[in-house]
Write an enzyme that holds these catalytic residues in place. Structure first.
Site, short mmCIF file in Angstrom:
data_model
loop_
_atom_site.label_atom_id
_atom_site.label_comp_id
_atom_site.label_asym_id
_atom_site.label_seq_id
_atom_site.Cartn_x
_atom_site.Cartn_y
_atom_site.Cartn_z
N GLY A 159 -3.39 -0.62 7.22
CA GLY A 159 -2.61 -1.41 6.27
C GLY A 159 -2.39 -2.81 6.78
O GLY A 159 -3.29 -3.67 6.74
N GLY A 160 -1.20 -3.08 7.29
CA GLY A 160 -0.79 -4.43 7.67
C GLY A 160 -1.79 -5.17 8.55
O GLY A 160 -2.02 -6.37 8.36
N GLU A 209 -2.53 10.27 6.91
CA GLU A 209 -1.54 9.21 7.09
C GLU A 209 -0.15 9.83 7.12
O GLU A 209 0.45 10.05 6.05
CB GLU A 209 -1.63 8.20 5.95
CG GLU A 209 -2.97 7.50 5.85
CD GLU A 209 -2.86 6.12 5.21
OE1 GLU A 209 -3.29 5.16 5.84
OE2 GLU A 209 -2.31 6.02 4.10
N ASN A 255 -6.56 -1.41 3.89
CA ASN A 255 -5.83 -1.27 2.62
C ASN A 255 -4.85 -2.43 2.53
O ASN A 255 -3.84 -2.45 3.24
CB ASN A 255 -5.09 0.08 2.62
CG ASN A 255 -4.19 0.25 1.41
OD1 ASN A 255 -4.22 -0.57 0.48
ND2 ASN A 255 -3.40 1.31 1.41
N TRP A 256 -5.16 -3.37 1.66
CA TRP A 256 -4.31 -4.57 1.55
C TRP A 256 -3.04 -4.29 0.75
O TRP A 256 -2.16 -5.12 0.70
CB TRP A 256 -5.11 -5.72 0.92
CG TRP A 256 -6.00 -6.44 1.89
CD1 TRP A 256 -6.37 -6.02 3.14
CD2 TRP A 256 -6.62 -7.73 1.71
NE1 TRP A 256 -7.16 -6.96 3.74
CE2 TRP A 256 -7.35 -8.02 2.89
CE3 TRP A 256 -6.65 -8.66 0.68
CZ2 TRP A 256 -8.07 -9.20 3.06
CZ3 TRP A 256 -7.38 -9.84 0.83
CH2 TRP A 256 -8.08 -10.11 2.01
N LYS A 257 -2.96 -3.12 0.13
CA LYS A 257 -1.79 -2.78 -0.70
C LYS A 257 -1.54 -3.93 -1.68
O LYS A 257 -2.49 -4.57 -2.11
CB LYS A 257 -0.59 -2.45 0.18
CG LYS A 257 -0.94 -1.38 1.23
CD LYS A 257 0.23 -0.83 1.97
CE LYS A 257 -0.25 0.23 2.97
NZ LYS A 257 0.85 0.90 3.67
N HIS A 291 -2.73 7.96 -2.07
CA HIS A 291 -1.93 7.34 -0.99
C HIS A 291 -0.48 7.80 -1.13
O HIS A 291 0.02 7.97 -2.24
CB HIS A 291 -2.04 5.82 -1.08
CG HIS A 291 -1.50 5.14 0.14
ND1 HIS A 291 -0.15 4.96 0.34
CD2 HIS A 291 -2.12 4.64 1.24
CE1 HIS A 291 0.02 4.36 1.51
NE2 HIS A 291 -1.15 4.15 2.07
N GLU A 328 2.16 6.24 -0.88
CA GLU A 328 3.01 5.33 -1.67
C GLU A 328 2.86 5.62 -3.16
O GLU A 328 3.79 5.38 -3.94
CB GLU A 328 2.65 3.87 -1.34
CG GLU A 328 3.19 3.48 0.04
CD GLU A 328 2.42 2.40 0.76
OE1 GLU A 328 1.61 1.69 0.14
OE2 GLU A 328 2.63 2.27 1.99
N SER A 376 0.19 2.54 11.07
CA SER A 376 0.49 1.65 12.21
C SER A 376 -0.66 1.53 13.19
O SER A 376 -0.44 1.40 14.41
CB SER A 376 1.77 2.12 12.92
OG SER A 376 2.88 2.05 12.04
N GLY A 428 3.62 1.67 8.27
CA GLY A 428 4.41 0.45 8.33
C GLY A 428 5.59 0.52 9.27
O GLY A 428 6.43 -0.37 9.30
#
Ligand code: 13P
Length: 250
Positions: free
Chosen positions: A234-235, A168, A12-14, A98, A100, A213, A174
């Site tokens: 994610g990251g 999640e 997920n590149w957000k 998600h 977010e 993470s 993150g």
């Protein structure tokens, strides 16, 4: 591992990625062409990159997904993107619900469920996110919160269709911290039970991804946990050099 057919590792590149970032996607696809992975691999870039990434990775082992969609197919909804538009741009999957979006846009289980219906209508495979906040975990409510999100966010129409659930924990996104193996297992087993309660037999086959993470250093241990059928990353999905070892941890 779970009893799902093939684990899914999705990135997920957000809200990250410009045209230059497509080089990372290409590097990932080339590495998988040279040495195929056991897992299914997907990248979910921002909507602006879906079409370009789809063209660039056509015929590769990397599937493309969106990060959200509107429930309606079209209409006067300035700034929104429908499931049909994602599919038209080349997406095959879509992340929905998600945390977010639940936190930042007030998305409820009912809205997420409507978006899942939209994804199915457009032929997209939904990845439905659930997860408790730190306050909910500290109050001993993690399993109850997640089970309720599974029950409320999945329309019965997903039965028999390809879909997955991503657990999640909000406090791990993150943050660099991950739950213990026991905590992951407890919630994944509860998600499986909630899926079966909601969908019967059809709840048995869906992959349950872990997200929050996930890094090259912890991926292998997480993938071994009972009922973990992949990861939503994610990251660490932004760079092929980080994402590839996670893909290969399955
Ligand atoms: P991080 O891997 O950056 O913690 O993000 C997890 C996530 O939210 C994936 O959807």
């Amino acid at each position: 591992m779970t009893n799902s057919p093939r684990p899914l590792i999705a990135g997920n590149w957000k809200m990250n990625g410009l045209g230059a970032s497509l080089a990372e996607a290409t590097a990932l696809a080339q590495a998988l062409a040279a040495e195929p992975a056991a897992a299914r691999v997907a990248l979910c870039p921002p909507a602006t990159l879906i079409e370009r990434m789809s063209r660039q990775l056509a015929g590769s082992a990397v599937e493309i997904g969106g990060q959200d969609c509107r429930a309606e197919a079209s209409g006067a909804f300035t700034g929104d993107v429908s499931a049909e538009m994602l599919a038209d741009a080349g997406a095959r999957l879509v992340i929905l619900g998600h945390s977010e979006r639940r936190a930042g846009y007030g998305e409820t289980d009912a809205l997420v469920s409507a978006k899942v219906e939209a994804a199915l209508r457009a032929g997209l495979e939904p990845i439905v996110c659930v997860g408790e906040t730190l306050a909910e975990r500290e109050a001993g409510q993690a399993v109850a919160v997640v089970a309720a999100q599974v029950a409320g966010s999945l329309p019965t129409a997903v039965a028999g269709k390809p879909f997955s659930v991503a657990y999640e924990p909000v406090w791990c996104i993150g943050s660099g911290c991950i739950p213990t193996i026991e905590q992951i297992e407890e919630v994944h087993v509860a998600v499986r039970a909630a899926l079966v309660a909601r969908l019967g037999e059809a709840g048995k086959g869906a992959a349950i991804l872990y997200g929050g993470s996930v890094k090259p250093a912890n991926a292998a241990d997480i993938m071994k946990v009972r009922e973990v059928g992949g990861a939503l990353v994610g990251g660490a999905s932004l760079k092929a050099a980080d994402f590839l070892p996670i893909v290969r941890a399955v």
